[in-house]
Design a protein around this motif. Structure first.
Motif, mmCIF file in Angstrom:
data_model
loop_
_atom_site.group_PDB
_atom_site.id
_atom_site.type_symbol
_atom_site.label_atom_id
_atom_site.label_comp_id
_atom_site.label_asym_id
_atom_site.label_seq_id
_atom_site.Cartn_x
_atom_site.Cartn_y
_atom_site.Cartn_z
ATOM 1 N N VAL A 1 -19.030 19.244 105.144
ATOM 2 C CA VAL A 1 -20.329 18.576 105.184
ATOM 3 C C VAL A 1 -21.265 19.117 104.120
ATOM 4 O O VAL A 1 -22.106 18.383 103.581
ATOM 5 N N MET A 2 -21.154 20.389 103.756
ATOM 6 C CA MET A 2 -22.077 20.966 102.772
ATOM 7 C C MET A 2 -21.805 20.423 101.366
ATOM 8 O O MET A 2 -22.675 20.482 100.487
ATOM 9 N N LEU A 3 -20.599 19.876 101.126
ATOM 10 C CA LEU A 3 -20.299 19.203 99.865
ATOM 11 C C LEU A 3 -20.530 17.706 99.960
ATOM 12 O O LEU A 3 -20.937 17.072 98.995
ATOM 13 N N GLU A 4 -20.259 17.140 101.117
ATOM 14 C CA GLU A 4 -20.363 15.697 101.295
ATOM 15 C C GLU A 4 -21.807 15.227 101.432
ATOM 16 O O GLU A 4 -22.197 14.195 100.867
ATOM 17 N N HIS A 5 -22.608 15.974 102.181
ATOM 18 C CA HIS A 5 -24.028 15.636 102.383
ATOM 19 C C HIS A 5 -24.887 16.879 102.116
ATOM 20 O O HIS A 5 -25.558 17.394 103.014
ATOM 21 N N PRO A 6 -24.893 17.358 100.871
ATOM 22 C CA PRO A 6 -25.618 18.599 100.577
ATOM 23 C C PRO A 6 -27.110 18.493 100.824
ATOM 24 O O PRO A 6 -27.751 19.486 101.174
ATOM 25 N N GLU A 7 -27.665 17.285 100.671
ATOM 26 C CA GLU A 7 -29.107 17.144 100.863
ATOM 27 C C GLU A 7 -29.499 17.446 102.300
ATOM 28 O O GLU A 7 -30.553 18.042 102.560
ATOM 29 N N VAL A 8 -28.660 17.070 103.262
ATOM 30 C CA VAL A 8 -28.955 17.350 104.671
ATOM 31 C C VAL A 8 -28.844 18.839 104.947
ATOM 32 O O VAL A 8 -29.721 19.445 105.577
ATOM 33 N N VAL A 9 -27.761 19.442 104.484
ATOM 34 C CA VAL A 9 -27.550 20.877 104.715
ATOM 35 C C VAL A 9 -28.658 21.676 104.033
ATOM 36 O O VAL A 9 -29.220 22.608 104.619
ATOM 37 N N ASN A 10 -29.012 21.317 102.812
ATOM 38 C CA ASN A 10 -30.073 22.040 102.095
ATOM 39 C C ASN A 10 -31.413 21.951 102.827
ATOM 40 O O ASN A 10 -32.140 22.936 102.945
ATOM 41 N N GLU A 11 -31.723 20.760 103.303
ATOM 42 C CA GLU A 11 -33.006 20.583 103.979
ATOM 43 C C GLU A 11 -33.071 21.394 105.269
ATOM 44 O O GLU A 11 -34.084 22.054 105.555
ATOM 45 N N ARG A 12 -32.003 21.360 106.053
ATOM 46 C CA ARG A 12 -32.004 22.109 107.315
ATOM 47 C C ARG A 12 -32.003 23.610 107.060
ATOM 48 O O ARG A 12 -32.649 24.374 107.793
ATOM 49 N N LEU A 13 -31.296 24.032 106.035
ATOM 50 C CA LEU A 13 -31.297 25.451 105.691
ATOM 51 C C LEU A 13 -32.678 25.872 105.199
ATOM 52 O O LEU A 13 -33.157 26.969 105.522
ATOM 53 N N ALA A 14 -33.330 25.012 104.435
ATOM 54 C CA ALA A 14 -34.698 25.294 103.988
ATOM 55 C C ALA A 14 -35.630 25.455 105.179
ATOM 56 O O ALA A 14 -36.461 26.367 105.215
ATOM 57 N N ASP A 15 -35.507 24.562 106.148
ATOM 58 C CA ASP A 15 -36.332 24.666 107.353
ATOM 59 C C ASP A 15 -36.137 26.018 108.037
ATOM 60 O O ASP A 15 -37.102 26.638 108.491
ATOM 61 N N LEU A 16 -34.881 26.452 108.127
ATOM 62 C CA LEU A 16 -34.589 27.731 108.778
ATOM 63 C C LEU A 16 -35.242 28.883 108.022
ATOM 64 O O LEU A 16 -35.850 29.787 108.622
ATOM 65 N N LEU A 17 -35.158 28.858 106.703
ATOM 66 C CA LEU A 17 -35.737 29.931 105.893
ATOM 67 C C LEU A 17 -37.263 29.921 105.943
ATOM 68 O O LEU A 17 -37.899 30.975 105.903
ATOM 69 N N VAL A 18 -37.844 28.729 106.033
ATOM 70 C CA VAL A 18 -39.300 28.638 106.181
ATOM 71 C C VAL A 18 -39.725 29.237 107.514
ATOM 72 O O VAL A 18 -40.739 29.952 107.605
ATOM 73 N N ARG A 19 -38.956 28.976 108.561
ATOM 74 C CA ARG A 19 -39.302 29.474 109.901
ATOM 75 C C ARG A 19 -39.399 30.986 109.944
ATOM 76 O O ARG A 19 -40.209 31.544 110.685
ATOM 77 N N ILE A 20 -38.584 31.678 109.162
ATOM 78 C CA ILE A 20 -38.609 33.142 109.194
ATOM 79 C C ILE A 20 -39.440 33.727 108.057
ATOM 80 O O ILE A 20 -39.482 34.945 107.878
ATOM 81 N N GLY A 21 -40.073 32.852 107.251
ATOM 82 C CA GLY A 21 -40.931 33.334 106.185
ATOM 83 C C GLY A 21 -40.205 33.775 104.935
ATOM 84 O O GLY A 21 -40.784 34.460 104.087
ATOM 85 N N ALA A 22 -38.950 33.389 104.796
ATOM 86 C CA ALA A 22 -38.187 33.784 103.610
ATOM 87 C C ALA A 22 -38.565 32.977 102.386
ATOM 88 O O ALA A 22 -38.357 33.419 101.254
ATOM 89 N N VAL A 23 -39.103 31.776 102.594
ATOM 90 C CA VAL A 23 -39.577 30.939 101.501
ATOM 91 C C VAL A 23 -40.931 30.374 101.934
ATOM 92 O O VAL A 23 -41.286 30.419 103.110
ATOM 93 N N PRO A 24 -41.728 29.844 101.008
ATOM 94 C CA PRO A 24 -43.054 29.339 101.345
ATOM 95 C C PRO A 24 -43.011 28.258 102.416
ATOM 96 O O PRO A 24 -41.995 27.589 102.612
ATOM 97 N N THR A 25 -44.113 28.060 103.079
ATOM 98 C CA THR A 25 -44.187 27.105 104.172
ATOM 99 C C THR A 25 -44.386 25.671 103.725
ATOM 100 O O THR A 25 -44.539 24.781 104.551
ATOM 101 N N THR A 26 -44.373 25.435 102.403
ATOM 102 C CA THR A 26 -44.460 24.062 101.913
ATOM 103 C C THR A 26 -43.331 23.265 102.517
ATOM 104 O O THR A 26 -42.171 23.662 102.466
#
Length: 405
Positions: A376-401
């Motif tokens: 799935v991470m190769l087939e639908h990378p946009e979905v995996v990237n977005e959900r992973l971004a959400d996870l990193l935002v939740r813990i403050g690893a990346v900006p909250t934008t």
């Protein structure tokens, strides 16, 4: 019959005869391959071997996936096996960061849209790949995160650029527990301090469970978040792979012996792989992807990753999955944010296995991706990237934008 078709038949027949002489239970493999073989037969009537070879070469040139490289390092497992890892450092805010490694992706609008402005984060994201793959299977996630957060990508033992397992060379079977200890060695070498985010696909997720089972204090003290992608906590022996009951039962009876025999005939089997490249590619597409319109270059990339795994490595890892049961380790992750993501058409680790993990971790975010298979991470990378971004935002690893893909 054309000269090309006749040549294919002769080579394939020779490979099949060799398999019989080696005592391989070809019937079981035939059950798995039957659906793919029909499509291959039609293709061979209309497209010559030379044309197919040129198409593969063109796809390899057009889709340079897996070209991203980081600062290399080596971790030594408890049996002496050298494990290859690479580190992508976060760029300092307002700075250009470290010199780009060969194959690096320059900062661009796509990454800025996904994560907002770039900023360093005191977090290391450790990516663990799946069976018969390598760290390059995370290509799209690595490209999205590059320069925004510190990441570690590693090749599991006997895969990618890591050394063949020394214990296995001595006859010791691979175990998921061993893979958990390997992850500990990589973390000790590449991220000895600071918060961790663990991300694992398939076998990589199982590796994380084994790690938690053996090092619960480290999970409690350092792990800030976890992402399981297309993985399972156990009962893999019950997976049907989308086959009829009679077929899958036959395969379960003979597959361990088949793989053992294949592993002892490495040169013969690799010749057979090359002789039946079209069938092999069709099987990979069926068991890797769920959508009909997957990018041909991405499908070819997956094929290259899998065909790079020697058959004896395939054989020695398989028994570990039938024995895998780490459901008892999952509660170690209850105190951290957890993402569980799977494709709804995954035939290898069906989405029901992700749902079973979510039952043990009721506060986790469960995402079942429509029209997606095992990769799935190769087939639908946009979905995996977005959900992973959400996870990193939740813990403050990346900006909250808010991430937008």
């Amino acid at each position: 019959m054309s000269e090309s078709s006749a040549g294919d038949v002769v080579v394939t027949a020779a490979a099949a005869a060799g398999w019989r002489r080696a005592g391989i239970a070809g019937a079981a493999i035939g059950v798995i391959a039957a659906g793919a073989a029909a499509g291959v037969a039609v293709e061979r009537m209309t497209v010559g071997r030379g044309m197919r070879k040129k198409a593969r070469l063109a796809l390899d040139a057009a889709g340079p996936y897996g070209a991203l490289r980081g600062v290399p390092g080596k971790a030594i497992a408890d049996d002496g096996t050298a494990l290859h890892y690479e580190v992508d450092e976060a760029e300092p805010e307002g700075g250009a960061g470290a010199a780009a490694a060969p194959g690096a992706v320059a900062p661009g609008s796509r990454r800025r849209r996904l994560f907002g402005r770039k900023t360093p984060a005191p977090v290391t994201v450790v990516f663990s790949h799946g069976y018969c793959l390598s760290q390059d299977s995370w290509h799209f996630q690595r490209a999205a995160l590059r320069g925004l957060v510190r990441t570690v990508h590693w090749d599991q033992r006997s895969h990618g650029r890591s050394e063949r397992g020394r214990a296995q060379a001595g006859g010791v079977p691979v175990s998921v527990d061993q893979l958990g200890r390997d992850l500990k060695a990589v973390i000790d070498a590449a991220a000895p301090e600071g918060p961790l985010v663990l991300v694992g696909h398939s076998m990589g997720g199982m590796t994380m469970m084994a790690f938690a089972d053996q090092y619960p204090a480290l999970i409690r003290d350092r792990v800030a978040a976890v992402a399981f992608v297309g993985t399972s906590s156990g009962k893999l022996g019950e997976v049907s792979f989308g086959l009829p009951v009679a077929g899958v039962n036959a395969i379960r009876r003979v597959l361990p012996g088949v793989l053992k025999a294949l592993g002892s005939q490495t040169e013969l089997v690799e010749r057979g792989r090359r002789a039946t490249a079209d069938l092999f590619a069709s099987l990979i597409k069926r068991y890797s992807f769920g959508s009909r319109d997957v990018d041909p270059a991405v499908a070819r990339f997956a094929e290259r990753l899998i065909e790079a795994t020697p058959i004896d490595v395939v054989a020695e890892f398989y028994p570990a999955f039938t024995e895998h049961d780490k459901s008892g380790a999952l509660p170690a992750f209850r105190e951290v944010p957890v993402l569980i993501l799977a494709g709804d058409k995954d035939l290898v680790t069906p989405s029901s296995h992700s749902e079973a993990i979510a039952e043990v971790l009721p506060d986790a975010e469960l995402v079942i991706v429509p029209d997606a298979g095992h990769l799935v991470m190769l087939e639908h990378p946009e979905v995996v990237n977005e959900r992973l971004a959400d996870l990193l935002v939740r813990i403050g690893a990346v900006p909250t934008t808010a991430p937008t893909v």
